[in-house]
Design a protein around this motif. Structure first.
Motif, PDB file in Angstrom:
ATOM      1  N   TYR A 316     -14.353  20.542 -35.642  1.00 10.18           N
ATOM      2  CA  TYR A 316     -13.288  19.542 -35.508  1.00 10.18           C
ATOM      3  C   TYR A 316     -13.859  18.196 -35.063  1.00 10.18           C
ATOM      4  N   ALA A 321     -10.095  13.800 -39.869  1.00  7.18           N
ATOM      5  CA  ALA A 321      -8.737  14.285 -40.093  1.00  7.18           C
ATOM      6  C   ALA A 321      -8.806  15.761 -40.446  1.00  7.18           C
ATOM      7  N   PHE A 322      -7.666  16.432 -40.294  1.00  7.28           N
ATOM      8  CA  PHE A 322      -7.551  17.854 -40.645  1.00  7.28           C
ATOM      9  C   PHE A 322      -6.475  17.981 -41.702  1.00  7.28           C
ATOM     10  N   ALA A 323      -6.698  18.868 -42.673  1.00  6.98           N
ATOM     11  CA  ALA A 323      -5.713  19.081 -43.733  1.00  6.98           C
ATOM     12  C   ALA A 323      -5.485  20.571 -43.914  1.00  6.98           C
ATOM     13  N   THR A 335      -4.588  24.600 -36.905  1.00  6.73           N
ATOM     14  CA  THR A 335      -3.965  23.281 -36.818  1.00  6.73           C
ATOM     15  C   THR A 335      -3.818  22.850 -35.365  1.00  6.73           C
ATOM     16  N   ALA A 338      -7.193  21.735 -34.120  1.00  8.51           N
ATOM     17  CA  ALA A 338      -7.513  20.398 -34.629  1.00  8.51           C
ATOM     18  C   ALA A 338      -6.755  19.328 -33.852  1.00  8.51           C
ATOM     19  N   MET A 339      -5.490  19.580 -33.577  1.00  4.99           N
ATOM     20  CA  MET A 339      -4.685  18.618 -32.832  1.00  4.99           C
ATOM     21  C   MET A 339      -5.206  18.451 -31.411  1.00  4.99           C
ATOM     22  N   VAL A 345      -3.250  15.072 -38.686  1.00  9.20           N
ATOM     23  CA  VAL A 345      -3.142  16.205 -39.605  1.00  9.20           C
ATOM     24  C   VAL A 345      -2.260  15.847 -40.789  1.00  9.20           C
ATOM     25  N   ALA A 347      -0.344  18.088 -43.588  1.00  5.46           N
ATOM     26  CA  ALA A 347      -0.012  19.499 -43.781  1.00  5.46           C
ATOM     27  C   ALA A 347       1.093  19.664 -44.803  1.00  5.46           C
ATOM     28  N   VAL A 357       3.453  19.130 -36.980  1.00  2.00           N
ATOM     29  CA  VAL A 357       3.112  17.836 -37.581  1.00  2.00           C
ATOM     30  C   VAL A 357       4.380  17.020 -37.785  1.00  2.00           C
ATOM     31  N   GLY A 363       0.565  12.519 -37.947  1.00  2.00           N
ATOM     32  CA  GLY A 363       0.076  12.849 -39.279  1.00  2.00           C
ATOM     33  C   GLY A 363       1.192  12.740 -40.297  1.00  2.00           C
ATOM     34  N   SER A 395      -1.465  13.814 -31.526  1.00  2.00           N
ATOM     35  CA  SER A 395      -1.769  15.224 -31.783  1.00  2.00           C
ATOM     36  C   SER A 395      -2.161  15.943 -30.502  1.00  2.00           C
TER      37      SER A 395
END
Length: 429
Positions: A316, A321-323, A335, A338-339, A345, A347, A357, A363, A395
């Motif tokens: 992370y 960014a996370f998807a 998720t 990641a936050m 994010v 999502a 999210v 995000g 997040s």
């Protein structure tokens, strides 16, 4: 007959000069919990990870914790992992997944009965309604032991592994939910990770109260880097990644995770050098590798495989960014991690992901399958450092409300409450 000091005074020993010494208060009885599950590490999935963290967390808080689960190799065994005693049942390979093993029903029912008779736990906590969970619920009911059940089940997560044709999935899904409702009706208390997941059970005909208790995460372990500009290049180098805008996904590379949407979005991103980092293993990796090559982004899609737990927070920290594209998430621990790590994010707008999210705040949510919208939102995040930092802070603020310490405390309270109702109460610790 001479009276003993306790008989004479009713109060115990006396100190110097005959002063009375108060008796020490009895120590509260230690909470005993037996957790039953059909999937447990080394299995790699959210339910297995949650169950292991729950068991270890309870043990660290002073409870006596036993886990009844499948053997990872076949023969039965009893092992201790830290403060947790694992009772591993004889198992066979599963037809549903190449790495998953299932406990053998013959002999397992007797083992469950004997284990309950010996341990006399204050509560049994089952994590599913399949083989181990079903047997343990039945045995607990016969022994008057209260049952707590947490649902991690959605039929959609099994269809691909069981190779169920698309035309049969609606009917099989309805039958699976009817079976779920029948088995879990015997539990004393039902939990599921989110309010959305709780409503799902009610929509499927479950007519009992369902409490939302977050799976929780370690917000001390998963945290934002102190100096992102300096730390991210170092972390990327550790994983052999170029120092460029990075999107991360952590999870199984299986059908229900829909990772192909993440790869499909990559050629459409504004930063032409953006890369996608995939941490996890699964049956679809060869297909995803071919897809990346076909999209012309093979050099920008990095498959890390299974990342050791100690290194997972670094994945992370390597990302901007996370998807996540999955549409069957009852919460999504990845998720949350990641936050907690300070990532915005993007999502899929499906199941429980909207619980985490919030579009424009931390995000964006995109319509499942709409790769163009996914690419648009990822681009907006990657090209705006200020927006990225603001969303990352939001997040983190949302994630800290899912601190695993609060979840563990709530489960302890549930165990004590159901034990008290069943006449098996114990003093509060």
């Amino acid at each position: 007959m001479a009276a003993s000091p306790l008989d004479a005074s009713g109060s115990g020993d006396r100190g110097p000069g005959g002063s009375r010494v108060p008796e020490a208060a009895p120590e509260p009885e230690r909470l005993r919990v037996l957790i039953g599950t059909d999937t447990y590490p080394p299995d790699v999935n959210g339910a297995a990870f949650f169950t292991a963290r729950l068991a270890r967390g309870l043990a660290e808080r002073g409870a006596e914790v036993h886990v009844l689960c499948q053997s990872p190799h076949g023969p039965p065994q009893v092992a201790r992992d830290g403060g947790v005693v694992e009772h591993r049942l004889r198992s066979v390979p599963s037809l549903a997944h190449e790495t998953l093993r299932l406990a053998l029903p013959p002999g397992a029912a007797g083992h469950a009965r004997r284990l309950l008779a010996r341990l006399r736990p204050h509560a049994v906590h089952v994590q599913n309604h399949f083989i181990v969970g079903r047997l343990l619920i039945s045995a607990a009911r016969r022994n008057g032991i209260p049952v707590v059940a947490t649902n991690h089940f959605m039929p959609e997560n099994l269809f691909h592994h069981l190779r169920v044709p698309a035309s049969l999935r609606p009917g099989i899904g309805r039958a699976a939910w009817r079976d779920f409702v029948r088995v879990l009706a015997a539990a004393d208390h039902i939990t599921t990770p989110t309010r959305i997941a709780a409503q799902l059970l009610l929509d499927q005909g479950f007519d009992r109260p369902v409490e939302a208790v977050s799976c929780g995460i370690d917000v001390r372990r998963f945290r934002p880097p102190a100096d992102p500009a300096a730390e991210r290049p170092r972390v990327r180098a550790r994983f052999g990644l170029p120092d460029r805008p990075t999107i991360a996904f952590v999870g199984r590379l299986d059908e229900e995770k829909r990772v192909e949407e993440l790869i499909g979005a990559l050629p459409r991103l504004g930063p032409g050098d953006a890369q996608l980092v995939l941490a996890g293993a699964g049956a679809r990796r060869p297909l995803l590798e071919r897809l990346a090559a076909g999209c012309g982004v093979a050099d920008r899609v990095h498959f890390l495989g299974l990342v050791p737990g100690g290194d997972l927070p670094l994945v992370y920290r390597a990302a901007d960014a996370f998807a996540i594209a999955g549409t069957a998430e009852l919460q999504s621990i990845a998720t949350l991690e990641a936050m907690a790590s300070g990532l915005p994010v993007v999502a899929a707008d499906a199941m429980a992901l909207p619980h985490l999210v919030h579009t424009g705040r931390n995000g964006y949510l995109y319509p499942p399958g709409d790769v163009g919208a996914l690419a648009k939102y990822l681009t907006e995040i990657l090209v705006s450092p200020g927006e990225r930092a603001r969303m990352g802070e939001a997040s983190r603020a949302i994630a800290v409300r899912h601190d695993e310490r609060a979840s563990l405390a709530r489960f302890e309270r549930i165990y004590r409450d159901v034990a008290r109702v069943r006449g098996r109460g114990l003093a509060d610790g």
